[in-house]
Design a protein around this motif. Structure first.
Motif, mmCIF file in Angstrom:
data_model
loop_
_atom_site.group_PDB
_atom_site.id
_atom_site.type_symbol
_atom_site.label_atom_id
_atom_site.label_comp_id
_atom_site.label_asym_id
_atom_site.label_seq_id
_atom_site.Cartn_x
_atom_site.Cartn_y
_atom_site.Cartn_z
ATOM 1 N N ARG A 182 145.212 92.031 -38.479
ATOM 2 C CA ARG A 182 145.731 92.849 -37.374
ATOM 3 C C ARG A 182 144.609 93.016 -36.373
ATOM 4 N N ALA A 183 144.947 92.974 -35.083
ATOM 5 C CA ALA A 183 143.883 92.973 -34.089
ATOM 6 C C ALA A 183 144.289 93.710 -32.818
ATOM 7 N N LEU A 184 143.266 94.227 -32.142
ATOM 8 C CA LEU A 184 143.426 94.861 -30.838
ATOM 9 C C LEU A 184 142.425 94.230 -29.881
ATOM 10 N N ALA A 185 142.890 93.885 -28.681
ATOM 11 C CA ALA A 185 142.003 93.393 -27.631
ATOM 12 C C ALA A 185 141.706 94.564 -26.705
ATOM 13 N N VAL A 186 140.431 94.876 -26.545
ATOM 14 C CA VAL A 186 140.014 96.056 -25.793
ATOM 15 C C VAL A 186 139.205 95.626 -24.570
ATOM 16 N N ARG A 187 139.607 96.159 -23.414
ATOM 17 C CA ARG A 187 138.828 95.962 -22.187
ATOM 18 C C ARG A 187 138.555 97.338 -21.595
ATOM 19 N N GLY A 188 137.296 97.696 -21.501
ATOM 20 C CA GLY A 188 136.955 99.030 -21.024
ATOM 21 C C GLY A 188 137.498 100.079 -21.980
ATOM 22 N N MET B 28 133.874 93.280 -20.327
ATOM 23 C CA MET B 28 134.026 92.226 -21.312
ATOM 24 C C MET B 28 135.124 92.593 -22.307
ATOM 25 N N LEU B 29 135.912 91.627 -22.686
ATOM 26 C CA LEU B 29 136.997 91.869 -23.629
ATOM 27 C C LEU B 29 136.486 91.699 -25.060
ATOM 28 N N THR B 30 136.810 92.664 -25.905
ATOM 29 C CA THR B 30 136.425 92.617 -27.319
ATOM 30 C C THR B 30 137.671 92.701 -28.166
ATOM 31 N N ILE B 31 137.757 91.830 -29.164
ATOM 32 C CA ILE B 31 138.858 91.870 -30.119
ATOM 33 C C ILE B 31 138.331 92.489 -31.410
ATOM 34 N N HIS B 32 138.974 93.563 -31.842
ATOM 35 C CA HIS B 32 138.658 94.194 -33.129
ATOM 36 C C HIS B 32 139.735 93.764 -34.109
ATOM 37 N N THR B 33 139.328 93.296 -35.285
ATOM 38 C CA THR B 33 140.311 92.844 -36.270
ATOM 39 C C THR B 33 139.949 93.332 -37.657
#
Length: 200
Positions: free
Chosen positions: A11-17, A1-6
């Motif tokens: 400012r944000a990062l999209a994280v997968r695994g 599942m893709l998670t966006i941390h902001t």
């Protein structure tokens, strides 16, 4: 599942695994990934800190178990206090696990310095905390909070598409306030894509 941390600034990062799939503004990442889970954090998202005193804090200091606090206190023990303890590999491994957890709570994603083979190195490897090289022994005072070491702050490499998902969020306005207030302002630490520390 893709998670966006902001962070508070968007400012944000999209994280997968364990990897960063994209970096940019929250608006851009939401448009590109409309179904993603979003984690909103107060403060600033940074690549995370490198603690310059890895061996000094993890294999030359004992981190007391909370159940030992009455007798040993809560701060890492070194010198004569450490010498008075009966240390074996199991106790060193448990100490290192507690030390790593306390580092993660300060936004540390990597420790500098070579760790000897054994229980300490195994505990650090299992935690996901990175170990990076260093030249010589740094000055400053070993501290779980890199801001308190007396050395300039060192951050892990910038997070970008394709890099390891290894970063932290501090509840401050900017890096200058982080240096002033300390890494106890950490609200989240992510290592290998996993949320390994969450404050408040």
């Amino acid at each position: 599942m893709l998670t966006i941390h902001t962070d508070s600034g968007g400012r944000a990062l999209a994280v997968r695994g364990a990897w960063i799939e994209a970096a940019g503004s929250l608006e851009e990442l939401l448009a590109a990934h409309p179904g993603a889970r979003v984690r909103r954090w107060p403060g600033v998202l940074t690549p995370g800190l490198v603690n310059p005193h890895g061996p000094e804090l993890l294999q030359e200091a004992y981190h007391p178990d909370p159940r030992e606090a009455d007798a040993l206190g809560t701060r890492p023990l070194t010198g004569d206090a450490l010498a008075a303890l009966a240390m074996d590999e199991a106790r060193w491994g448990a100490s290192a696990r507690r030390g790593v957890q306390r580092m993660l709570a300060h936004g540390t994603v990597a420790a500098a310095g070579e760790l000897r083979p054994g229980a300490v190195r195994d505990a650090v490897r299992r935690s996901g905390l990175a170990v990076v090289g260093r030249i010589g022994t740094p000055g400053g005072t070993p501290d779980l909070d890199p801001c308190a070491s007396g050395l300039p702050l060192t951050f892990a490499p910038p997070r970008e598409r394709g890099s390891a998902a290894r970063f932290a969020v501090f509840d401050v306005r900017d890096e200058a306030e982080l240096a002033e207030r300390g890494a106890g302002t950490c609200v989240a630490t992510v290592v290998a894509g996993r949320l390994v520390y969450r404050g408040r």
